[in-house]
Design a protein around this motif. Structure first.
Motif, PDB file in Angstrom:
ATOM      1  N   PHE A 366       0.825  -1.210   0.000  1.00 53.24           N
ATOM      2  CA  PHE A 366       0.000   0.000   0.000  1.00 53.24           C
ATOM      3  C   PHE A 366       0.862   1.265   0.000  1.00 53.24           C
ATOM      4  N   MET A 367       2.016   1.205   0.687  1.00 49.00           N
ATOM      5  CA  MET A 367       2.903   2.371   0.705  1.00 49.00           C
ATOM      6  C   MET A 367       3.425   2.665  -0.700  1.00 49.00           C
ATOM      7  N   ALA A 368       3.836   1.624  -1.404  1.00 53.68           N
ATOM      8  CA  ALA A 368       4.435   1.821  -2.721  1.00 53.68           C
ATOM      9  C   ALA A 368       3.386   2.155  -3.780  1.00 53.68           C
ATOM     10  N   ALA A 369       2.256   1.435  -3.759  1.00 54.43           N
ATOM     11  CA  ALA A 369       1.271   1.600  -4.827  1.00 54.43           C
ATOM     12  C   ALA A 369       0.417   2.847  -4.654  1.00 54.43           C
ATOM     13  N   LEU A 370       0.064   3.173  -3.396  1.00 53.81           N
ATOM     14  CA  LEU A 370      -0.865   4.278  -3.160  1.00 53.81           C
ATOM     15  C   LEU A 370      -0.173   5.523  -2.637  1.00 53.81           C
ATOM     16  N   ASP A 371       1.162   5.453  -2.527  1.00 63.20           N
ATOM     17  CA  ASP A 371       1.947   6.605  -2.053  1.00 63.20           C
ATOM     18  C   ASP A 371       1.460   7.057  -0.670  1.00 63.20           C
ATOM     19  N   LEU A 372       1.403   6.096   0.260  1.00 65.66           N
ATOM     20  CA  LEU A 372       0.948   6.382   1.621  1.00 65.66           C
ATOM     21  C   LEU A 372       2.120   6.308   2.582  1.00 65.66           C
ATOM     22  N   ASP A 373       1.977   6.977   3.735  1.00 68.85           N
ATOM     23  CA  ASP A 373       3.005   6.806   4.757  1.00 68.85           C
ATOM     24  C   ASP A 373       2.750   5.487   5.476  1.00 68.85           C
ATOM     25  N   GLU A 374       3.729   5.038   6.261  1.00 66.17           N
ATOM     26  CA  GLU A 374       3.655   3.714   6.896  1.00 66.17           C
ATOM     27  C   GLU A 374       2.455   3.603   7.839  1.00 66.17           C
ATOM     28  N   PHE A 375       2.187   4.655   8.606  1.00 62.71           N
ATOM     29  CA  PHE A 375       1.098   4.604   9.588  1.00 62.71           C
ATOM     30  C   PHE A 375      -0.250   4.386   8.891  1.00 62.71           C
ATOM     31  N   PHE A 376      -0.482   5.138   7.814  1.00 63.13           N
ATOM     32  CA  PHE A 376      -1.768   5.042   7.119  1.00 63.13           C
ATOM     33  C   PHE A 376      -1.914   3.667   6.433  1.00 63.13           C
ATOM     34  N   VAL A 381      -4.264  -2.144   6.475  1.00 63.29           N
ATOM     35  CA  VAL A 381      -4.042  -3.584   6.706  1.00 63.29           C
ATOM     36  C   VAL A 381      -4.779  -4.037   7.959  1.00 63.29           C
ATOM     37  N   SER A 382      -4.746  -3.220   8.997  1.00 65.27           N
ATOM     38  CA  SER A 382      -5.417  -3.560  10.258  1.00 65.27           C
ATOM     39  C   SER A 382      -6.924  -3.716  10.071  1.00 65.27           C
ATOM     40  N   GLU A 383      -7.492  -2.979   9.136  1.00 60.43           N
ATOM     41  CA  GLU A 383      -8.927  -3.061   8.874  1.00 60.43           C
ATOM     42  C   GLU A 383      -9.293  -4.234   7.970  1.00 60.43           C
ATOM     43  N   GLY A 384      -8.279  -5.051   7.570  1.00 56.39           N
ATOM     44  CA  GLY A 384      -8.559  -6.256   6.795  1.00 56.39           C
ATOM     45  C   GLY A 384      -8.346  -6.136   5.306  1.00 56.39           C
ATOM     46  N   PHE A 385      -7.846  -4.984   4.820  1.00 48.35           N
ATOM     47  CA  PHE A 385      -7.588  -4.850   3.388  1.00 48.35           C
ATOM     48  C   PHE A 385      -6.280  -5.558   3.050  1.00 48.35           C
ATOM     49  N   SER A 386      -6.352  -6.435   2.006  1.00 50.24           N
ATOM     50  CA  SER A 386      -5.151  -7.217   1.684  1.00 50.24           C
ATOM     51  C   SER A 386      -4.627  -6.956   0.277  1.00 50.24           C
ATOM     52  N   ASN A 387      -5.405  -6.309  -0.600  1.00 51.74           N
ATOM     53  CA  ASN A 387      -4.925  -6.029  -1.949  1.00 51.74           C
ATOM     54  C   ASN A 387      -5.572  -4.759  -2.498  1.00 51.74           C
ATOM     55  N   LEU A 388      -5.067  -4.315  -3.647  1.00 51.58           N
ATOM     56  CA  LEU A 388      -5.542  -3.055  -4.235  1.00 51.58           C
ATOM     57  C   LEU A 388      -6.981  -3.148  -4.722  1.00 51.58           C
ATOM     58  N   GLU A 389      -7.403  -4.341  -5.200  1.00 47.79           N
ATOM     59  CA  GLU A 389      -8.776  -4.494  -5.685  1.00 47.79           C
ATOM     60  C   GLU A 389      -9.778  -4.197  -4.579  1.00 47.79           C
ATOM     61  N   VAL A 391      -9.413  -2.216  -2.027  1.00 49.36           N
ATOM     62  CA  VAL A 391      -9.456  -0.763  -1.772  1.00 49.36           C
ATOM     63  C   VAL A 391     -10.198  -0.046  -2.899  1.00 49.36           C
ATOM     64  N   ALA A 392      -9.960  -0.442  -4.139  1.00 47.96           N
ATOM     65  CA  ALA A 392     -10.511   0.272  -5.300  1.00 47.96           C
ATOM     66  C   ALA A 392     -12.021   0.096  -5.438  1.00 47.96           C
ATOM     67  N   TYR A 393     -12.534  -1.063  -5.110  1.00 50.23           N
ATOM     68  CA  TYR A 393     -13.935  -1.342  -5.437  1.00 50.23           C
ATOM     69  C   TYR A 393     -14.806  -1.639  -4.220  1.00 50.23           C
ATOM     70  N   ALA A 415      -9.414   6.351  -6.015  1.00 50.07           N
ATOM     71  CA  ALA A 415      -8.950   6.846  -7.322  1.00 50.07           C
ATOM     72  C   ALA A 415      -7.520   6.383  -7.586  1.00 50.07           C
ATOM     73  N   ARG A 416      -6.643   6.518  -6.553  1.00 51.48           N
ATOM     74  CA  ARG A 416      -5.244   6.070  -6.712  1.00 51.48           C
ATOM     75  C   ARG A 416      -5.176   4.568  -6.998  1.00 51.48           C
ATOM     76  N   ALA A 417      -5.976   3.798  -6.240  1.00 50.85           N
ATOM     77  CA  ALA A 417      -5.954   2.346  -6.417  1.00 50.85           C
ATOM     78  C   ALA A 417      -6.413   1.954  -7.823  1.00 50.85           C
ATOM     79  N   ARG A 418      -7.465   2.640  -8.314  1.00 53.16           N
ATOM     80  CA  ARG A 418      -7.961   2.316  -9.652  1.00 53.16           C
ATOM     81  C   ARG A 418      -6.956   2.710 -10.729  1.00 53.16           C
ATOM     82  N   ASP A 419      -6.273   3.851 -10.526  1.00 60.11           N
ATOM     83  CA  ASP A 419      -5.246   4.264 -11.488  1.00 60.11           C
ATOM     84  C   ASP A 419      -4.131   3.222 -11.575  1.00 60.11           C
TER      85      ASP A 419
END
Length: 540
Positions: A366-376, A381-389, A391-393, A415-419
């Motif tokens: 998520f840090m690399a693909a969505l340009d997020l800081d480590e905390f975010f 991940v803590s909320e159960g998200f495991s892949n970009l799909e 997050v995007a949909y 928007a970032r995830a879909r891009d």
């Protein structure tokens, strides 16, 4: 020797005596006599003649007849046993092809050689009848326990007298280092009965799981009556065993009934099995619960079941690991046999390390693909998200529950995830085309560009190529080799394509190509469904 009125009754008396001695039907002995006399007559009148003998079951009189069959002229081969319609008119009125003409011939004199030959035929027929009777008798008893007497031991195999025959207890079917002396009484399970040229072969076993189940049936009346059922048995013969039982009467404890008063029932089975320790486990339809019971006396912290792979992951406290595995892996091996699942055992520390590794990998994604800081990224991940799909949909509300995420932030994340996903799809599509993937494959419904890229890399470049694939080649699966389950990697397995989805896609491709008629397919599926319904009704 001639078949005269003086010895006609002796034939029947002899047949009855032999039948009583060998415990077979007297008519079989008489039939053997008829065949032997017919052979002797053929040696007298000619081997090409069709000579038949009939012995009267009341008087013992033997009647010798010659039989000739009417055949087409061009099919006439044996002039002694066949004749044409024209020739038959001398003996019959209005003969037709297939009719037979029977005439009586004089009885034959049995010389010494002929009499000896007749005796051999009779003995051979009697032996065959005796073997058939023995096979049928023991075939019906296959799957039951039998008591016998040890006759001898040959190269570690024990030959057992079981009354009307001999059986063999092979050395690998004996418990531990059992040894027997001639005359010892022995109790075994009839594992298999085979018809062989040398006679029926009866194979015994004392190591089969069914042997233990049958012993419990003998010792526990509730099992014999069907109130308690043995659902599964796993054995390490002579050492330890596990048996899963279920009660169909709520007032009866299946474990207590099998143990008996002060352990009397289970102890009787243990004594028969040379001191084999037996764990009696309550059966449960919920496989993880049953496995937790099966791994006793070890305590289990967590169970994760993968039904598709028929594997189960068990987490135990660090200090319980050796107990769960057992000496030389015995406890986990028996539990695996009992449940029919492959079991992976790990400690809480190992599971924690694995989960931490997965957490870190998803955070970096998520840090690399969505340009997020480590905390975010860690919050996602803590909320159960495991892949970009995901997050995007995902529904927007599921992102809004994260602390510090408002509608604008959630929209930006999606928007970032879909891009990123669109860019990945574009690159995968370009790569697939470079590898030679045709539009028929790329545009096939159900295949993403990433899937088309992976298929093209493996040489699947057209819809025809795709239609020839097996479902397990796409979705992956498991194969049993030498008793061990081996993983078959699927081309589309990393995209979470199930076996059923793979089957549907392959069949759709075959229909589009005209390889399969959809109407015939529908009719076949309807017939199969109807057959399943009939089978289920039969079981009920």
């Amino acid at each position: 020797m001639a078949i005269t009125s003086a010895n006609q009754l002796e034939l029947l008396q002899t047949a009855e005596a032999v039948a009583r001695e060998k415990m077979i039907d007297p008519s079989l002995v008489v039939e053997a006599m008829e065949e032997s006399l017919a052979r002797a007559a053929k040696s007298r009148y000619g081997a090409e003649m069709d000579i038949r003998v009939s012995i009267d079951r009341k008087t013992g009189k033997a009647t010798f007849t010659r039989v000739r069959t009417v055949v087409e002229e061009e099919e006439l081969e044996n002039y002694q046993a066949e004749f044409t319609v024209e020739q038959a008119r001398q003996y019959m009125e209005n003969p037709a092809v297939g009719d037979t003409f029977v005439e009586e011939v004089p009885p034959v004199e049995l010389g010494r050689i002929a009499a000896q030959s007749a005796k051999q035929v009779i003995l051979q027929k009697v032996r065959e009848a005796e073997r058939d009777r023995q096979f049928e008798e023991f075939q019906d008893r296959a799957g039951t326990i039998i008591n016998g007497t040890v006759k001898r031991e040959e190269y570690g195999n024990v030959i057992v007298d079981v009354g009307r025959g001999e059986a063999i207890l092979r050395r690998n079917e004996k418990i531990g280092r059992e040894s027997y002396r001639p005359g010892d009484r022995i109790r075994c399970y009839i594992k298999d009965v085979r018809r062989e040229a040398r006679g029926p072969q009866i194979f015994l076993s004392r190591t089969a799981p069914e042997f233990m189940a049958e012993l419990f049936k003998m010792e526990v009346p509730e099992i014999y009556d069907g109130i308690i059922e043995i659902k599964a048995v796993a054995r390490d013969p002579g050492s330890r065993a596990k048996i899963g039982v279920v009660s169909y009467d709520g007032s009866i404890d299946p474990v207590g009934a099998c143990v008996g008063m002060r352990g009397s029932r289970v102890q009787a089975v243990v004594n028969e099995l040379q001191g084999e320790k037996i764990d009696i486990i309550p059966w449960n339809e919920d496989m993880p619960t049953f496995l937790v019971n099966a791994l006793q006396p070890a305590e289990v912290s967590k169970v994760v079941l993968d039904e598709d792979a028929e594997r189960i992951e068990v987490v135990v406290p660090d200090e319980q690991l050796s107990l769960a595995i057992g000496r030389r892996g015995q406890n986990v091996r028996l539990a695996s046999q009992l449940t029919g699942l492959d079991i992976d055992i790990m400690t809480e520390e190992e599971e924690s390390a694995r989960r931490q590794k997965e957490f870190e990998e998803r955070t970096r994604l998520f840090m690399a693909a969505l340009d997020l800081d480590e905390f975010f990224a860690q919050l996602l991940v803590s909320e159960g998200f495991s892949n970009l799909e995901e997050v995007a949909y995902v529904e927007l509300d599921e992102l809004l529950v994260i602390d510090g995420v408002d509608e604008d932030t959630a929209g930006e994340l999606q928007a970032r995830a879909r891009d990123v996903l669109e860019e990945q799809a574009r690159k995968a599509l370009e790569r697939a085309r470079e590898l030679g993937a045709e539009d028929s494959l790329i545009g096939f419904e159900g295949l993403t560009p990433q899937m088309a890229e992976v298929l093209a890399e493996d040489g699947v470049k057209t819809l025809e190529d795709f239609a020839t694939c097996a479902d397990w080649e796409l979705a992956g699966g498991w194969t049993t080799v030498d008793g061990q389950r081996v993983k078959d990697d699927g081309l589309l397995e990393k995209f979470d394509v199930s076996l059923e989805e793979a089957q549907n896609m392959v069949m759709t491709a075959r229909i589009l190509l005209g390889w399969v008629d959809p109407e015939e397919l529908a009719a076949a599926e309807a017939a199969e469904a109807e057959g399943d319904d009939v089978a289920e009704e039969g079981q009920e």
